[in-house]
Write a protein that holds these residues in place. Sequence first.
Motif, PDB file in Angstrom:
ATOM      1  N   CYS A  64       1.094  -0.985   0.357  1.00 23.30           N
ATOM      2  CA  CYS A  64      -0.478   0.201  -0.020  1.00 23.30           C
ATOM      3  C   CYS A  64       0.673   1.309   0.183  1.00 23.30           C
ATOM      4  O   CYS A  64       0.088   2.564  -0.184  1.00 23.30           O
ATOM      5  N   HIS A  65       1.937   0.881   0.007  1.00 23.30           N
ATOM      6  CA  HIS A  65       3.153   2.519  -0.151  1.00 23.30           C
ATOM      7  C   HIS A  65       3.967   1.619  -1.290  1.00 23.30           C
ATOM      8  O   HIS A  65       5.100   1.175  -0.913  1.00 23.30           O
ATOM      9  N   VAL A  66       3.990   2.282  -2.276  1.00 22.68           N
ATOM     10  CA  VAL A  66       5.182   2.243  -3.178  1.00 22.68           C
ATOM     11  C   VAL A  66       5.502   3.187  -3.744  1.00 22.68           C
ATOM     12  O   VAL A  66       4.568   4.355  -4.023  1.00 22.68           O
ATOM     13  N   HIS A  67       6.484   3.715  -4.635  1.00 20.76           N
ATOM     14  CA  HIS A  67       6.922   4.494  -5.764  1.00 20.76           C
ATOM     15  C   HIS A  67       7.807   4.101  -6.662  1.00 20.76           C
ATOM     16  O   HIS A  67       8.956   3.934  -6.929  1.00 20.76           O
ATOM     17  N   VAL A  68       7.251   3.771  -7.767  1.00 18.50           N
ATOM     18  CA  VAL A  68       7.269   2.972  -8.991  1.00 18.50           C
ATOM     19  C   VAL A  68       8.259   3.334  -9.810  1.00 18.50           C
ATOM     20  O   VAL A  68       9.214   2.688 -10.456  1.00 18.50           O
ATOM     21  N   ILE A  69       8.162   4.526 -10.027  1.00 23.67           N
ATOM     22  CA  ILE A  69       9.230   6.201 -10.191  1.00 23.67           C
ATOM     23  C   ILE A  69       9.684   6.185  -9.467  1.00 23.67           C
ATOM     24  O   ILE A  69      10.568   6.871 -10.506  1.00 23.67           O
ATOM     25  N   ARG A 106      -0.623   0.225  -4.619  1.00 21.30           N
ATOM     26  CA  ARG A 106      -1.101   1.606  -4.820  1.00 21.30           C
ATOM     27  C   ARG A 106       0.539   2.872  -4.457  1.00 21.30           C
ATOM     28  O   ARG A 106       1.028   2.632  -3.447  1.00 21.30           O
ATOM     29  N   ASP A 107       0.361   2.987  -5.058  1.00 21.82           N
ATOM     30  CA  ASP A 107       1.685   4.395  -5.298  1.00 21.82           C
ATOM     31  C   ASP A 107       1.053   5.461  -4.847  1.00 21.82           C
ATOM     32  O   ASP A 107       0.010   6.316  -5.139  1.00 21.82           O
ATOM     33  N   LEU A 108       2.538   5.748  -3.982  1.00 21.97           N
ATOM     34  CA  LEU A 108       1.780   7.305  -3.318  1.00 21.97           C
ATOM     35  C   LEU A 108       2.440   8.358  -3.419  1.00 21.97           C
ATOM     36  O   LEU A 108       2.560   9.580  -3.439  1.00 21.97           O
ATOM     37  N   GLY A 109       2.420   8.167  -4.950  1.00 23.25           N
ATOM     38  CA  GLY A 109       3.135   9.498  -5.940  1.00 23.25           C
ATOM     39  C   GLY A 109       3.942   9.650  -6.498  1.00 23.25           C
ATOM     40  O   GLY A 109       5.503   8.915  -6.992  1.00 23.25           O
ATOM     41  N   PRO A 272       2.394   1.808   8.163  1.00 24.98           N
ATOM     42  CA  PRO A 272       3.863   1.590   8.733  1.00 24.98           C
ATOM     43  C   PRO A 272       5.010   1.746   6.844  1.00 24.98           C
ATOM     44  O   PRO A 272       4.166   0.655   7.056  1.00 24.98           O
ATOM     45  N   THR A 273       5.938   2.232   7.381  1.00 28.29           N
ATOM     46  CA  THR A 273       7.316   1.380   6.214  1.00 28.29           C
ATOM     47  C   THR A 273       8.923   1.527   6.900  1.00 28.29           C
ATOM     48  O   THR A 273       9.685   2.107   6.253  1.00 28.29           O
ATOM     49  N   ASN A 274       8.570   0.525   7.417  1.00 34.86           N
ATOM     50  CA  ASN A 274      10.060   0.542   8.517  1.00 34.86           C
ATOM     51  C   ASN A 274      11.100  -0.332   7.486  1.00 34.86           C
ATOM     52  O   ASN A 274      11.851   0.183   8.216  1.00 34.86           O
ATOM     53  N   VAL A 275      10.689  -0.849   6.569  1.00 32.13           N
ATOM     54  CA  VAL A 275      11.502  -1.508   5.824  1.00 32.13           C
ATOM     55  C   VAL A 275      12.546  -0.117   4.638  1.00 32.13           C
ATOM     56  O   VAL A 275      14.010  -0.395   4.716  1.00 32.13           O
ATOM     57  N   TYR A 320      -0.057  -2.943   4.592  1.00 30.21           N
ATOM     58  CA  TYR A 320       1.530  -3.205   4.225  1.00 30.21           C
ATOM     59  C   TYR A 320       2.095  -2.184   3.606  1.00 30.21           C
ATOM     60  O   TYR A 320       1.310  -1.288   2.696  1.00 30.21           O
ATOM     61  N   GLY A 321       3.102  -1.633   3.274  1.00 30.13           N
ATOM     62  CA  GLY A 321       3.972  -0.669   3.248  1.00 30.13           C
ATOM     63  C   GLY A 321       5.591  -1.060   3.440  1.00 30.13           C
ATOM     64  O   GLY A 321       5.931  -1.275   3.995  1.00 30.13           O
ATOM     65  N   THR A 322       6.195   0.413   2.163  1.00 32.03           N
ATOM     66  CA  THR A 322       7.583   0.151   2.243  1.00 32.03           C
ATOM     67  C   THR A 322       8.270   0.959   1.747  1.00 32.03           C
ATOM     68  O   THR A 322       9.495   1.179   2.831  1.00 32.03           O
TER      69      THR A 322
END
Length: 414
Positions: A64-69, A106-109, A272-275, A320-322
């Motif tokens: 739920c929290h990626v930035h593919v770009i 899910r891309d967050l920006g 959360p995005t601890n990694v 889940y987010g990274t």
Amino acid sequence: MSADLVLFRNARILDGTHDTALDGYDVLVEGGTIREVSDRPLTASSARVIDLAGRTLMPGLIDCHVHVIATIPDLGANADLPDSLVALRTAKIMRGMLMRGFTTVRDLGGADHGLVMAVREGLIDGPRLVICGKALSQTGGHTDYRGRYHARDVSHYATKLGAMGRVCDGVDAVRRVAREEIKAGADFIKIMANGGVSSPTDPIAFLGYSVEELRAIVEEASNAQTYVAAHLYTDAAIRRAVECGVISVEHGNLVTPETARLIRDKGAYVVPTNVTFDALAKEGAGLGLPPASVAKIEDVREAGLAALEILRDAGVMMAYGTDLLGEMHRHQSEEFVIRGRCLPAIEVIRSATVNAAKVVRLEGKAGVVAPGAFADLIVVDGDPLSDLSLLTGQGRHMRAIMIDGRFVKDELAA
């Protein structure tokens, strides 16, 4: 035998809808959909029949929290790369996500509707994309990467594929930009409501946007039948944003028990995005993260694990987010193990399945092994409830990965 019909026999289903896995189930896939799930033998004369022999069958994972770009950690430099180069690098990043078992992200920006279409049309192999378009930031905020000595007009970044966000100030401007992102295909709106690690001129404690601006953005999202996600670290920023109507709290490292209860009571949730902090601390400097950003990492890194327990104790839903960048995307699955140090394995799995499906608004379609759901499935050797590391290793323990009823990895006997 029909290529559109696949019958999995003797599966051990694990999707987070129960506290344990369900043994001895058959699952029939037709086209891109799960047609039947039964604890009794199913028959389908034209199907490919695969005996899983008790292997674990899970829904495709959701991040739920990626930035593919984000092809390099220096996000200011990334924003200036040619769009064509960013697009090709993004295709490689997304392929990697899919081969780790992530079938929805899910891309967050940053990601635009063109990438969504490219996945849908099969031009690139990757997970389905849920996007916010460009994140919204105030001048000097968390996606203003111009630095202290650069006065370039911020309109330069609005259409750059490699830019994570765009700068807009004032109630009228934030309304217009939110509307523009929704028009361009955004599924939700992302705002930078706190200082951040990767940006050059906003210490972690800085608050982003006025209360009036925050409320205007929330109203625009609500008018469009969607919601606002916000980049947030400090307790003061989290409380302020949630009180203004923000539903999706990203990161949340410095949350207090009192504010955690407010999040729960408002029906909001945390990703959360601890990694990413672990990876940035170990590799960020060597991969080009500016020194000013490296210095900020420890402000939030250690607090992230404590926040998991605070949020759990308050009854806050977590997904889940990274939030990884560049070459660090390869650590995407390690968030499972990090969370597993503080939380029960079933809760960690729920964060990437049923909970995450609620966040991406695909409840009942993604994140479950159930009739009518997407045929997004992974077959895991072993029991992730006993060993979350089985979900790591670049998909090494996944014998098969299916998205929309199509195998992208198939190491199962016919």
